[in-house]
Design an enzyme around this catalytic site. Sequence first.
Site, PDB file in Angstrom:
ATOM      1  N   TRP A  13       8.301  -3.753   2.530  1.00 10.17           N
ATOM      2  CA  TRP A  13       7.729  -3.818   1.182  1.00 10.17           C
ATOM      3  C   TRP A  13       8.569  -3.073   0.148  1.00 10.17           C
ATOM      4  O   TRP A  13       8.309  -3.169  -1.046  1.00 10.17           O
ATOM      5  CB  TRP A  13       6.304  -3.263   1.206  1.00 10.17           C
ATOM      6  CG  TRP A  13       5.291  -4.253   1.683  1.00 10.17           C
ATOM      7  CD1 TRP A  13       5.540  -5.417   2.373  1.00 10.17           C
ATOM      8  CD2 TRP A  13       3.873  -4.183   1.520  1.00 10.17           C
ATOM      9  NE1 TRP A  13       4.371  -6.073   2.645  1.00 10.17           N
ATOM     10  CE2 TRP A  13       3.317  -5.335   2.132  1.00 10.17           C
ATOM     11  CE3 TRP A  13       3.007  -3.274   0.932  1.00 10.17           C
ATOM     12  CZ2 TRP A  13       1.949  -5.589   2.165  1.00 10.17           C
ATOM     13  CZ3 TRP A  13       1.638  -3.517   0.968  1.00 10.17           C
ATOM     14  CH2 TRP A  13       1.120  -4.664   1.566  1.00 10.17           C
ATOM     15  N   HIS A  99      19.239   0.663   6.085  1.00 14.76           N
ATOM     16  CA  HIS A  99      19.148  -0.522   5.224  1.00 14.76           C
ATOM     17  C   HIS A  99      20.293  -0.490   4.218  1.00 14.76           C
ATOM     18  O   HIS A  99      20.725   0.569   3.777  1.00 14.76           O
ATOM     19  CB  HIS A  99      17.797  -0.543   4.506  1.00 14.76           C
ATOM     20  CG  HIS A  99      17.503  -1.840   3.821  1.00 14.76           C
ATOM     21  ND1 HIS A  99      18.054  -2.166   2.597  1.00 14.76           N
ATOM     22  CD2 HIS A  99      16.729  -2.897   4.182  1.00 14.76           C
ATOM     23  CE1 HIS A  99      17.621  -3.368   2.238  1.00 14.76           C
ATOM     24  NE2 HIS A  99      16.825  -3.837   3.183  1.00 14.76           N
ATOM     25  N   GLU A 169      21.670  -7.983   8.333  1.00 17.46           N
ATOM     26  CA  GLU A 169      21.322  -8.333   6.956  1.00 17.46           C
ATOM     27  C   GLU A 169      22.598  -8.409   6.121  1.00 17.46           C
ATOM     28  O   GLU A 169      23.109  -7.388   5.676  1.00 17.46           O
ATOM     29  CB  GLU A 169      20.336  -7.322   6.365  1.00 17.46           C
ATOM     30  CG  GLU A 169      20.656  -5.858   6.614  1.00 17.46           C
ATOM     31  CD  GLU A 169      20.019  -4.933   5.597  1.00 17.46           C
ATOM     32  OE1 GLU A 169      19.030  -5.329   4.974  1.00 17.46           O
ATOM     33  OE2 GLU A 169      20.556  -3.826   5.409  1.00 17.46           O
ATOM     34  N   SER A 214      16.921 -12.784   2.415  1.00 11.39           N
ATOM     35  CA  SER A 214      16.329 -13.957   1.754  1.00 11.39           C
ATOM     36  C   SER A 214      15.639 -14.899   2.742  1.00 11.39           C
ATOM     37  O   SER A 214      15.784 -16.121   2.657  1.00 11.39           O
ATOM     38  CB  SER A 214      17.388 -14.706   0.938  1.00 11.39           C
ATOM     39  OG  SER A 214      17.823 -13.923  -0.159  1.00 11.39           O
ATOM     40  N   GLY A 235      11.863  -9.320   3.248  1.00 10.53           N
ATOM     41  CA  GLY A 235      11.646  -8.494   2.073  1.00 10.53           C
ATOM     42  C   GLY A 235      10.525  -9.025   1.210  1.00 10.53           C
ATOM     43  O   GLY A 235       9.347  -8.894   1.527  1.00 10.53           O
TER      44      GLY A 235
END
Length: 254
Positions: A13, A99, A169, A214, A235
Amino acid sequence: MSPNIRPFIAGNWKMNGTVESLGELRAIAAGVSSDLGHLFEALICVPATLLSRASDALSGENLLLGGQNCHFDDCGPYTGDISAFMLKEAGASHVIIGHSERRTVYQESDAIVCAKVQAAWRAGLVALICVGETLEERTSNKVFNVLTRQLEGSLPDGATAENVIIAYEPVWAIGTGNSPTSAVVAEVHDFIRHKMCSRFGDDGRKMRLLYGGSVKPSNAFELLSTVHVNGALIGGASLKAIDFLTICDVYRKL
């Protein structure tokens, strides 16, 4: 997908969500607890301010909760930081580490990521470790050099299929609406799987490899059906129950 590896769907989130958002979380939990639940595991990494409230609200549900970052020390004079033990006490079972937004905006090195993973383990958390290349690194044909450096530097010795999940990612895909082709994802995940097997043996063969960048309802089937993809790190599409559960629903068809 990979046979004999239970899929894992994680939502991040980021800096979104207030107490009002617990309704979306309950809706996600209800969907995961239905006949979907036996097909995969699901995790939502909420802001730290929501973690304890979310844990209380979802007591007894199948939906796992996680943090989005932790400090590499267990306690100390680090104003504004949160330790892995604090996340655990608030109800987390997992924590995202490394991340791309942390690596770029906060200049977190592989060594810092590695130290945070060890902190997560000390607290009994599963570390969801993110790796991936920038657009410049991809166009310069440095993808596998970058991934090798990140994987070797970010994963401590002692990583197992129980205490680590890896998310690929590509930085250039995050939040842009653009995602790589399934062929590109398959190539990268095959590379990561080989690296994990070489270093960690049987545990490397069992580690869950997620794709993040995405992921949305319109491309979920293509991405989740790709070889060596054992789930997704989602996401924006995890903020709404209908989007998150639509992505999860792909596992009915695989």
